[in-house]
Design a protein around this motif. Structure first.
Motif, mmCIF file in Angstrom:
data_model
loop_
_atom_site.group_PDB
_atom_site.id
_atom_site.type_symbol
_atom_site.label_atom_id
_atom_site.label_comp_id
_atom_site.label_asym_id
_atom_site.label_seq_id
_atom_site.Cartn_x
_atom_site.Cartn_y
_atom_site.Cartn_z
ATOM 1 N N CYS A 42 19.794 94.481 -8.786
ATOM 2 C CA CYS A 42 19.345 95.679 -8.063
ATOM 3 C C CYS A 42 18.166 96.387 -8.716
ATOM 4 N N TRP A 43 18.366 96.802 -9.932
ATOM 5 C CA TRP A 43 17.377 97.682 -10.560
ATOM 6 C C TRP A 43 16.101 96.937 -10.911
ATOM 7 N N VAL A 53 15.960 96.148 -1.090
ATOM 8 C CA VAL A 53 16.993 96.362 -2.110
ATOM 9 C C VAL A 53 17.213 97.856 -2.322
ATOM 10 N N ALA A 54 16.142 98.622 -2.327
ATOM 11 C CA ALA A 54 16.265 100.074 -2.498
ATOM 12 C C ALA A 54 17.076 100.685 -1.355
ATOM 13 N N LYS A 60 24.607 102.112 -0.578
ATOM 14 C CA LYS A 60 25.792 102.001 -1.424
ATOM 15 C C LYS A 60 26.041 103.312 -2.167
ATOM 16 N N ILE A 61 24.968 103.894 -2.695
ATOM 17 C CA ILE A 61 25.102 105.171 -3.416
ATOM 18 C C ILE A 61 25.640 106.245 -2.474
ATOM 19 N N PHE A 62 25.026 106.347 -1.301
ATOM 20 C CA PHE A 62 25.501 107.339 -0.326
ATOM 21 C C PHE A 62 26.956 107.067 0.048
ATOM 22 N N ASN A 116 13.355 91.645 2.990
ATOM 23 C CA ASN A 116 13.491 91.764 4.439
ATOM 24 C C ASN A 116 14.041 93.161 4.710
ATOM 25 N N ARG A 117 13.167 94.061 5.087
ATOM 26 C CA ARG A 117 13.526 95.476 5.230
ATOM 27 C C ARG A 117 14.466 95.735 6.388
ATOM 28 N N ALA A 118 14.392 94.914 7.411
ATOM 29 C CA ALA A 118 15.320 95.072 8.535
ATOM 30 C C ALA A 118 16.756 94.811 8.064
ATOM 31 N N VAL A 119 16.942 93.779 7.275
ATOM 32 C CA VAL A 119 18.270 93.464 6.747
ATOM 33 C C VAL A 119 18.697 94.534 5.738
ATOM 34 N N GLY A 120 17.776 95.000 4.899
ATOM 35 C CA GLY A 120 18.082 96.081 3.960
ATOM 36 C C GLY A 120 18.517 97.340 4.673
#
Length: 139
Positions: A42-43, A53-54, A60-62, A116-120
Protein backbone atom coordinates in the motif's frame (compact mmCIF):
# COMPACT_ATOMS: atom_id res chain seq x y z
CA UNK A 1 -8.84 -2.77 36.75
CA UNK A 2 -11.67 -2.60 34.21
CA UNK A 3 -13.85 -0.79 36.77
CA UNK A 4 -11.08 1.75 37.40
CA UNK A 5 -10.77 2.44 33.70
CA UNK A 6 -14.53 2.76 33.33
CA UNK A 7 -14.56 5.20 36.25
CA UNK A 8 -11.80 7.23 34.58
CA UNK A 9 -13.84 7.22 31.39
CA UNK A 10 -16.77 8.84 33.14
CA UNK A 11 -14.89 12.09 32.41
CA UNK A 12 -15.97 13.04 28.86
CA UNK A 13 -12.54 14.41 27.93
CA UNK A 14 -10.71 11.32 29.14
CA UNK A 15 -13.25 9.10 27.38
CA UNK A 16 -12.82 10.99 24.12
CA UNK A 17 -9.05 10.71 24.35
CA UNK A 18 -9.27 6.99 25.16
CA UNK A 19 -11.64 6.18 22.30
CA UNK A 20 -9.61 8.14 19.76
CA UNK A 21 -6.35 6.59 20.98
CA UNK A 22 -7.73 3.06 20.80
CA UNK A 23 -9.20 3.74 17.36
CA UNK A 24 -5.92 5.10 15.97
CA UNK A 25 -3.92 2.18 17.35
CA UNK A 26 -6.44 -0.33 16.01
CA UNK A 27 -6.46 1.47 12.64
CA UNK A 28 -2.71 1.00 12.36
CA UNK A 29 -2.99 -2.69 13.27
CA UNK A 30 -5.95 -3.30 10.94
CA UNK A 31 -4.22 -1.57 8.01
CA UNK A 32 -1.16 -3.71 8.69
CA UNK A 33 -3.37 -6.80 8.52
CA UNK A 34 -4.88 -5.60 5.24
CA UNK A 35 -1.33 -5.57 3.81
CA UNK A 36 -1.35 -9.38 4.07
CA UNK A 37 -4.55 -9.60 2.04
CA UNK A 38 -3.44 -7.41 -0.86
CA UNK A 39 -0.72 -8.34 -3.34
CA UNK A 40 0.69 -4.84 -3.49
CA UNK A 41 2.44 -2.79 -0.82
CA UNK A 42 0.00 0.00 0.00
CA UNK A 43 2.31 2.70 1.21
CA UNK A 44 4.97 2.07 -1.43
CA UNK A 45 2.34 2.36 -4.17
CA UNK A 46 0.88 5.51 -2.64
CA UNK A 47 4.38 7.00 -2.44
CA UNK A 48 4.76 6.26 -6.18
CA UNK A 49 1.55 8.20 -6.82
CA UNK A 50 -0.77 5.25 -7.45
CA UNK A 51 -4.17 6.90 -7.07
CA UNK A 52 -6.08 3.61 -7.33
CA UNK A 53 -4.23 2.26 -4.29
CA UNK A 54 -4.78 5.55 -2.47
CA UNK A 55 -8.54 5.36 -3.13
CA UNK A 56 -8.76 1.71 -2.06
CA UNK A 57 -6.71 2.41 1.08
CA UNK A 58 -8.76 5.52 1.84
CA UNK A 59 -11.90 3.41 1.64
CA UNK A 60 -10.40 0.93 4.06
CA UNK A 61 -9.44 3.72 6.47
CA UNK A 62 -12.92 5.23 6.28
CA UNK A 63 -14.53 1.81 6.65
CA UNK A 64 -12.51 0.90 9.72
CA UNK A 65 -13.12 4.25 11.39
CA UNK A 66 -16.82 4.06 10.56
CA UNK A 67 -17.00 0.65 12.24
CA UNK A 68 -15.47 2.21 15.36
CA UNK A 69 -18.00 5.02 15.19
CA UNK A 70 -20.86 2.53 15.28
CA UNK A 71 -19.27 0.37 17.97
CA UNK A 72 -18.57 3.36 20.22
CA UNK A 73 -22.16 4.57 19.90
CA UNK A 74 -23.61 1.12 20.59
CA UNK A 75 -21.47 0.04 23.54
CA UNK A 76 -20.77 1.28 27.02
CA UNK A 77 -17.05 0.66 27.44
CA UNK A 78 -13.83 0.83 25.46
CA UNK A 79 -13.33 -2.93 25.65
CA UNK A 80 -16.75 -3.76 24.24
CA UNK A 81 -16.30 -1.18 21.50
CA UNK A 82 -12.93 -2.63 20.56
CA UNK A 83 -14.32 -6.17 20.47
CA UNK A 84 -17.24 -5.18 18.23
CA UNK A 85 -15.07 -3.06 15.96
CA UNK A 86 -12.64 -5.98 15.62
CA UNK A 87 -15.53 -8.27 14.73
CA UNK A 88 -16.70 -5.68 12.20
CA UNK A 89 -13.19 -5.50 10.76
CA UNK A 90 -13.14 -9.28 10.33
CA UNK A 91 -16.41 -9.00 8.39
CA UNK A 92 -15.00 -6.14 6.31
CA UNK A 93 -11.85 -8.06 5.41
CA UNK A 94 -13.97 -11.11 4.63
CA UNK A 95 -16.12 -9.00 2.31
CA UNK A 96 -12.98 -7.70 0.60
CA UNK A 97 -11.81 -11.27 -0.03
CA UNK A 98 -15.27 -12.21 -1.29
CA UNK A 99 -15.25 -9.20 -3.65
CA UNK A 100 -11.90 -10.37 -5.03
CA UNK A 101 -13.19 -13.94 -5.41
CA UNK A 102 -16.51 -12.98 -7.01
CA UNK A 103 -14.93 -10.82 -9.69
CA UNK A 104 -13.82 -13.45 -12.21
CA UNK A 105 -13.33 -11.01 -15.11
CA UNK A 106 -10.09 -9.61 -13.66
CA UNK A 107 -7.99 -9.66 -10.49
CA UNK A 108 -8.90 -6.69 -8.27
CA UNK A 109 -5.47 -6.39 -6.64
CA UNK A 110 -3.65 -6.60 -9.97
CA UNK A 111 -5.82 -3.87 -11.47
CA UNK A 112 -5.39 -1.61 -8.44
CA UNK A 113 -1.63 -2.16 -8.53
CA UNK A 114 -1.69 -1.13 -12.22
CA UNK A 115 -3.39 2.14 -11.11
CA UNK A 116 -6.78 1.25 -12.59
CA UNK A 117 -8.65 4.09 -10.91
CA UNK A 118 -12.08 2.75 -11.77
CA UNK A 119 -11.33 -0.44 -9.85
CA UNK A 120 -9.73 1.57 -7.01
CA UNK A 121 -12.87 3.70 -6.79
CA UNK A 122 -15.15 0.66 -6.71
CA UNK A 123 -12.97 -0.94 -4.01
CA UNK A 124 -13.19 2.29 -1.99
CA UNK A 125 -16.97 2.45 -2.32
CA UNK A 126 -17.37 -1.19 -1.35
CA UNK A 127 -15.35 -0.63 1.84
CA UNK A 128 -17.29 2.52 2.70
CA UNK A 129 -20.70 1.06 1.89
CA UNK A 130 -20.15 -2.22 3.70
CA UNK A 131 -18.87 -0.40 6.77
CA UNK A 132 -22.33 1.16 7.12
CA UNK A 133 -24.08 -2.18 6.76
CA UNK A 134 -21.68 -3.95 9.12
CA UNK A 135 -21.78 -1.02 11.54
CA UNK A 136 -25.57 -1.21 11.70
CA UNK A 137 -25.29 -4.79 12.98
CA UNK A 138 -23.06 -3.84 15.92
CA UNK A 139 -24.91 -4.28 19.19
Amino acid sequence: MEQEIDQLLSNKYAASLAYVSVTVLALVVFLYLFEFVTRYKCWQEIKRGNLAVAMATGGKIFGICNLFRFSIEANEGVYQSLIWATFGFALLIGAYLLFEFLTPVFRIDVEIEKDNRAVGFIAMMISVSLSYVIGATVV
